[in-house]
Design an enzyme around this catalytic site. Structure first.
Site, mmCIF file in Angstrom:
data_model
loop_
_atom_site.group_PDB
_atom_site.id
_atom_site.type_symbol
_atom_site.label_atom_id
_atom_site.label_comp_id
_atom_site.label_asym_id
_atom_site.label_seq_id
_atom_site.Cartn_x
_atom_site.Cartn_y
_atom_site.Cartn_z
ATOM 1 N N GLU A 305 0.791 -1.198 0.090
ATOM 2 C CA GLU A 305 0.070 -0.060 0.081
ATOM 3 C C GLU A 305 0.795 1.207 -0.038
ATOM 4 O OE1 GLU A 305 -2.473 -0.206 3.520
ATOM 5 O OE2 GLU A 305 -3.725 -1.464 2.797
ATOM 6 N N LYS A 307 2.268 4.489 1.663
ATOM 7 C CA LYS A 307 2.568 5.024 2.769
ATOM 8 C C LYS A 307 2.446 6.360 2.663
ATOM 9 C CE LYS A 307 5.701 4.587 6.722
ATOM 10 N NZ LYS A 307 5.181 5.898 7.109
ATOM 11 N N ARG A 312 -1.657 9.834 11.500
ATOM 12 C CA ARG A 312 -2.305 8.573 11.968
ATOM 13 C C ARG A 312 -3.859 9.195 12.651
ATOM 14 N NH1 ARG A 312 -0.168 2.795 12.873
ATOM 15 N NH2 ARG A 312 -2.044 1.620 12.311
ATOM 16 N N ARG A 346 -2.731 8.727 17.041
ATOM 17 C CA ARG A 346 -1.790 7.446 17.540
ATOM 18 C C ARG A 346 -1.711 7.177 19.132
ATOM 19 N NH1 ARG A 346 3.306 6.099 18.209
ATOM 20 N NH2 ARG A 346 4.509 4.863 16.470
ATOM 21 N N GLU A 378 -4.834 7.623 7.673
ATOM 22 C CA GLU A 378 -3.880 8.699 7.739
ATOM 23 C C GLU A 378 -4.682 9.909 7.045
ATOM 24 O OE1 GLU A 378 -0.958 7.811 8.791
ATOM 25 O OE2 GLU A 378 0.403 9.476 8.262
ATOM 26 N N GLU A 477 5.627 8.709 1.355
ATOM 27 C CA GLU A 477 6.921 8.088 1.767
ATOM 28 C C GLU A 477 7.502 7.067 1.388
ATOM 29 O OE1 GLU A 477 7.701 9.310 6.417
ATOM 30 O OE2 GLU A 477 6.175 8.221 6.337
ATOM 31 N N LYS A 482 2.069 -5.446 3.610
ATOM 32 C CA LYS A 482 1.063 -6.316 4.667
ATOM 33 C C LYS A 482 0.724 -7.504 4.113
ATOM 34 C CE LYS A 482 -0.895 -1.727 5.947
ATOM 35 N NZ LYS A 482 -1.980 -1.159 6.153
ATOM 36 N N ARG A 496 4.269 -3.720 17.512
ATOM 37 C CA ARG A 496 5.185 -3.408 16.245
ATOM 38 C C ARG A 496 5.313 -5.136 15.493
ATOM 39 N NH1 ARG A 496 7.793 1.079 14.813
ATOM 40 N NH2 ARG A 496 7.456 2.041 17.061
ATOM 41 N N LYS A 502 7.504 -1.434 6.642
ATOM 42 C CA LYS A 502 7.648 -0.246 5.869
ATOM 43 C C LYS A 502 8.995 -0.189 4.971
ATOM 44 C CE LYS A 502 8.814 1.843 10.349
ATOM 45 N NZ LYS A 502 8.640 2.817 11.471
#
Ligand code: ATP
Length: 676
Positions: A305, A307, A312, A346, A378, A477, A482, A496, A502
């Site tokens: 996807e 970023k 957030r 977040r 986001e 970015e 995923k 995490r 990422k």
């Protein structure tokens, strides 16, 4: 618990069944916890104490847990203490009759205001014995202090603190404490002051309290039923039940009453994810290259996807009349014809006053039949003319509080990338492929206002490369990669996870991720920068020791305007000496000229990481013979006001980044990370 046998018959003598739990009993437990660094012992001390609370005064379990985790309420309530040193010193001085000068001198000697308060209180001649503090009373006292605002707030806060301190240590009055020799023992004044400072410094992590609570509760339930003591398997089930319930519904206010009513093992039927209670978002692991992604997800279906580079946002919504069991006073602030809604950050902070424009438009994106949801998104600044995403800096120019819809100049577009709850059902334990289908069917995108994150499902290196380039052209970015199927693709709140990777455009040649570090001190500027601070000491956070470990000195990446505003901001939080939980750089010439309270988090980039005798960050993790990891050529990127200091990059992540860089330079290939 097998290796540690603490005494079970140890209730605090003045505490009778049904009476409020004495605060001194909690401080006795804190003091035992403070004397050890062994996690099992810490957990056993807490669990034994909680068993007593459950046996004698279960109605006090909630405030007890809140004081143990050093929170006054759930994060979304936005109630925080974190009172500055000078106010606390004033209160200690006024409530104990010692001069401010003496208090400051002691603070300079030991550097722990809690101990200074303990000593001051113990030296005070007592005319009459004050009424002993209770856990309920102390919790209420803290709440009242935290809520004070407006005219004369500081003075009234000092009064609130004085009230607590004058009732502290009723039982031990007259027994003088020598703070250079002992640690103040179970002094109530010590822990009151440390709570006010926002740090108990016991090495007591929230997850340890959750484990202790689960053990205490299952022991209690067994003994109530007259059963034998729970087995290791029973303890493990209780522990994993409570952890998973808390990760979906992080609110002790909801969970504890439900647990007392229905029993710990029935919690999943009574406490589930629900709109109104924000959950901690799932986080991603950094990777250095697309090939590392391919290695990690080898043979499994995954998706890439865009970023987006914004803020957030977790959006919660319940339609009017939807069948909902809102067990909490759900802070669903935005009201519309269709229903009630809210946006959380977040950190679970309420963003409804920052984004009233989003809440106003939200009903137009919801398809008929969508009754309730929790979305992970986001928010990104949007160029209305060019119809495209704007850089992050544009979003930062928006006001943060009390925004009026009519005054909004920077339009934001919401990019939704996950759905955690839909129409009364939690989706966190469904595969991502299924969650994405729900996302696509429940909403109607509106250009420039609401869109679903762009993605490509491919495992071809070249196609991923193209997607990455396209994402960058679209002001993103990079990519979030995923897992799509099976339990590995479930949404893991607060984790995490290595199932989310990422890939940022600027990782590819560099060190990996940028770092988010806490500003501990500053050095006065030279030349053009003499009026402001010219360089700063930064630190990472070590959650095991709860210390801030210094990692570099930074003076690059700041414009003059930024330096000026940082000077104003930071001058307000200077302290006379470093906190005892700061790990200094070694060597006199590296000590900063000014020290600060741990408050601000900055995003920083670095050329690479190196072992250094000067900085001690991650020294235990990298085993560099006393050397720590340090950043070479660090550069300031931006302030991270959505992160709290204890959410800064951890020493462990720094160690992993260093080790990965080492293994890459030695051509051993990148290592694969484990989950936290
Ligand atoms: P951390 O350093 O703790 O991982 P961070 O806030 O610094 O978090 P990044 O590491 O840059 O963020 O990357 C994760 C963040 O990327 C998410 O928290 C989210 O805000 C943002 N994001 C943008 N697009 C997506 C997406 N498609 N899926 C998930 N997160 C996304």
């Amino acid at each position: 618990q097998s290796t540690f046998k603490a005494k079970t018959k140890d209730p605090y003598p003045d505490w009778k069944a049904g009476e409020p739990v004495p605060y001194a009993a909690l401080c006795t437990t804190f003091s035992k916890v403070e004397m050890t660094t062994k996690r099992l012992e810490i957990s056993a001390h807490c669990s034994l104490f909680l068993r007593q609370v459950l046996r004698l005064t279960p109605s006090d379990l909630l405030p007890t847990i809140l004081l143990m985790v050093n929170k006054l309420a759930a994060d979304y309530a936005g109630i925080e203490l974190g009172i500055g040193e000078s106010l606390i010193m004033k209160a200690v001085s006024e409530s104990t009759g010692r001069s401010l000068q003496h208090i400051k001198a002691d603070q300079n000697e030991v550097g722990d205001l809690g101990l200074v308060a303990a000593k001051s209180r113990s030296k005070q001649p007592t005319m009459f014995k004050p009424k002993a503090l209770t856990i309920q009373g102390v919790h209420k006292g803290f709440l009242a202090i935290a809520k004070i605002e407006g005219n004369g707030a500081q003075g009234r806060k000092v009064d609130g603190i004085k009230k607590l301190l004058s009732a502290a240590d009723a039982h031990s009055a007259g027994k003088a404490i020598d703070i250079t020799k002992d640690n103040g023992g179970p002094s109530e004044a010590k822990y009151i002051v440390r709570t006010l400072e926002g740090k108990l410094r016991l090495g007591l992590a929230e997850r340890t309290v959750i484990v202790a609570l689960a053990h205490a509760m299952i022991f209690h339930e067994f003994s109530q039923k007259g059963d034998k003591i729970p087995s290791t398997a029973d303890l493990a089930i209780a522990e994993s039940t409570l952890k998973s319930v808390y990760s979906e519904l992080p609110s002790y206010e909801v969970i504890i009453p439900a647990m007392l009513e229905h029993g710990i093992l029935n919690l999943p039927d009574n406490c589930r994810l629900q709109p109104g209670v924000p959950l901690k978002p799932m986080l991603a692991k950094p990777t250095k290259s697309i090939t590392e992604v391919l290695d990690r997800f080898d043979g499994k279906d995954f998706t890439c996807e865009y970023k987006y580079d914004g803020e957030r946002a977790q959006i919660h919504f319940v339609a009017h009349g939807a069948a909902m069991d809102l067990a909490t006073k759900a802070p669903l602030a935005g009201k519309s014809d269709k229903g009630v809604s809210n946006i959380f950050s977040r950190n679970s902070e309420d963003l409804s006053k920052k984004y009233p424009d989003i809440l106003a438009k939200l009903p137009t994106w919801i398809k008929d039949g969508t009754q309730s949801f929790v979305l992970d998104c986001e928010t990104v600044a949007w160029d209305l003319v060019e119809k495209k995403v704007l850089p992050f800096q544009q979003l930062m120019t928006r006001k943060r509080k009390d925004v009026k819809v009519e005054d909004v100049k920077v339009q934001v577009c919401v990019f939704a990338f996950d759905i955690l709850y839909l129409n009364g059902e939690a989706l966190v334990n469904k595969p991502f492929r299924e969650r994405r289908k729900h996302l696509q069917s429940a909403f109607a995108p509106v250009e420039g206002e609401f869109a679903l994150a762009k993605y490509g499902n491919t495992s071809e290196l070249e196609e991923i490369q193209i997607l990455l380039e396209e994402s960058v052209k679209a002001s993103c970015e990079g990519l979030m990669v995923k897992m799509l199927d099976g339990p590995e693709s479930f949404y893991q709140p607060s984790k995490r996870s290595q199932n989310w990777l990422k890939v940022k455009k600027d990782y590819l040649a560099g060190v990996g991720d940028s770092l988010d570090l806490v500003v501990l001190g500053a050095y006065f500027g030279r030349g053009k920068r003499t009026s402001w601070y010219g360089a700063f000491l930064l630190a990472c956070y070590n959650p095991s020791t709860q210390n801030y470990e210094s990692v570099c000195n930074i003076g690059t990446g700041f414009s003059e305007a930024i330096l000026e505003s940082l000077h104003t901001q930071l001058s307000e939080i200077t302290i006379d000496r470093p906190k005892p939980f700061y790990t200094h750089p070694s060597g006199n010439k590296d000590q900063p000229d000014v020290w600060f309270e741990p408050k601000y988090v900055w995003e920083v980039k670095t050329a690479d990481l190196t072992l250094s005798p000067r900085y001690k960050a991650a020294a235990d993790e990298v085993g560099g013979g006393g050397k720590g990891v340090s950043l070479r050529f660090p550069r300031f990127i931006k302030e991270r006001d959505d992160k709290k200091p204890d959410q800064a990059t951890t020493s462990r992540i720094i160690a992993e980044m260093y080790q990965r860089q080492e293994s890459v330079t030695k051509n051993k290939g990148p290592s694969i990370d484990d989950d936290f």
